[in-house]
Design an enzyme around this catalytic site. Structure first.
Site, PDB file in Angstrom:
ATOM      1  N   CYS A 136      25.064 -24.017 -64.612  1.00 58.34           N
ATOM      2  CA  CYS A 136      26.059 -24.768 -64.250  1.00 58.34           C
ATOM      3  C   CYS A 136      25.576 -25.694 -63.691  1.00 58.34           C
ATOM      4  CB  CYS A 136      27.301 -24.682 -63.228  1.00 58.34           C
ATOM      5  SG  CYS A 136      27.859 -26.289 -62.743  1.00 58.34           S
ATOM      6  N   CYS A 139      26.121 -27.818 -60.577  1.00 61.18           N
ATOM      7  CA  CYS A 139      26.368 -27.410 -59.405  1.00 61.18           C
ATOM      8  C   CYS A 139      25.157 -26.793 -58.968  1.00 61.18           C
ATOM      9  CB  CYS A 139      27.178 -25.853 -59.576  1.00 61.18           C
ATOM     10  SG  CYS A 139      28.729 -26.325 -61.071  1.00 61.18           S
ATOM     11  N   ASP A 140      24.289 -26.224 -59.772  1.00 63.06           N
ATOM     12  CA  ASP A 140      23.132 -25.168 -58.739  1.00 63.06           C
ATOM     13  C   ASP A 140      21.595 -26.280 -59.059  1.00 63.06           C
ATOM     14  OD1 ASP A 140      24.870 -23.507 -57.839  1.00 63.06           O
ATOM     15  OD2 ASP A 140      25.107 -22.146 -59.914  1.00 63.06           O
TER      16      ASP A 140
END
Ligand code: NAP
Length: 310
Positions: A136, A139-140
């Site tokens: 993701c 997300c990261d």
């Protein structure tokens, strides 16, 4: 307030689940939505701009769209519970769903549990997950400022991940197993036009290299068999999804790929009273809007089923 026997429980809270909840709530069914403990909202929660959902000409952020769907469902009386179903028993007259603190009984169920990121299943992937291996970018991605990264896959997700990562990364190499992308033309063109993106064509990852963090990828050329190393400090895997149907194995008919079999164009599964919608059924279209459409159908099917019980 929980009821002794629910009329309808909706499992999942992506576009299919919330659309089903909106329709069912407006029909007065007061559905209980089991939304998920940590991944409520489904795949759109990890998406940035959604540009193809009708009604949003300027685009909409995935989490914003899901918050609106939840609010719309609740407005009409859906009850949203942020919990996971850990077991189901569909063998009786009413259906039993085990939640964290109780077992819920229901006359009908709509399954819209979506899909999960597919893994490469190569050495090093699980070991370095969370330490350079991610599924993701939204997300990261922030943790990889100035780094050289790889994105694996050739679909729209891979293009989206790669384009997003160029905000942070020095360079992004898209590793694809063929020499032609699966992605839509608009996404492929955007990726091709980006100076920070390069392509490793006809290549599969055979190992994620590194001890405490990702140091590179071992690649194999699918045409020549040649092996090489791609030095990267992070790898984002975007090779598609698998349906989240493990809970229903042995209770409902599934395809060999694990998708729930439904009575197309309806949403009835192999068990009367249990309906399914969205990505857990659909291995073809897999769009937010198509998931929403099947969620609507599932709610109408459940409503008719419940009327037939009276
Ligand atoms: P996808 O379209 O199924 O693409 C998966 C990609 O991963 C394909 O290129 C496939 O290669 C590759 N792949 C699959 N298994 C692999 C493996 N074991 N090793 C290496 N490569 C592998 O999945 P997706 O990109 O997640 O997209 C899913 C759906 O969501 C699509 O309908 C897409 O249009 C939609 N979507 C849309 C947007 C958008 O419109 N902005 C964004 C994201 C997703 P092959 O091509 O060789 O099969």
């Amino acid at each position: 307030m929980s009821k002794t026997v629910e009329d309808l429980v909706v499992l999942g809270s992506g576009p299919a689940g919330y659309t089903a909840a909106i329709y069912a709530a407006r029909a007065g069914l007061n559905p209980l939505v089991v939304a998920g403990a940590i991944d409520a909202g489904g795949a759109l929660m990890t998406t940035t701009d959604v540009e193809n959902f009708p009604g949003f000409p300027e685009g909409v952020q995935g989490p914003d769209l899901m918050a609106k769907m939840q609010a719309q469902a609740e407005k009409f009386g859906a009850r949203v519970e942020f919990d996971d179903a850990s077991a189901v028993d569909f063998s009786g007259e009413t259906f039993k769903i085990t939640l964290y603190d109780r077992v819920v009984e229901a006359k009908s169920v709509i399954i819209s549990t979506g899909s999960a990121y597919r893994h490469m299943n190569v050495p090093g992937e699980d070991l370095l997950s969370g330490r350079g291996v991610s599924y993701c970018a939204t997300c990261d991605g922030f943790f990889f400022k100035g780094k050289e990264l790889a994105v694996v896959g050739g679909g729209d997700s891979a293009m989206e991940e790669a384009l997003f990562l160029t905000r942070f990364a020095a360079k992004v190499t898209i590793v694809h197993r063929r020499d032609e992308l699966r992605a839509s033309k608009v996404m492929a063109d955007r990726a091709m036009a980006n100076d920070k993106i390069e392509f490793a064509w006809d290549s599969v990852v055979t190992e994620v290299l590194g001890k405490d963090g990702v140091e590179g990828l071992a690649l194999k050329n699918t045409k020549t068999g040649e092996v090489s190393e791609l030095p990267v400090q992070g790898v984002f895997v975007a090779i598609g999804h698998d349906p989240r149907s493990d809970l229903f194995k042995g209770q409902l008919d599934l395809t060999p790929g694990g998708y729930i079999v439904v009575d197309e164009p309806g949403t009835l599964t192999s068990r009367p009273g249990i309906f399914a919608a969205g990505d857990v059924v659909d291995d073809t279209y897999r769009q937010a809007i198509t998931a929403a459409g099947t969620g609507c159908r599932a709610a109408l099917d459940a409503q008719r089923y419940l009327e037939g019980l009276e």
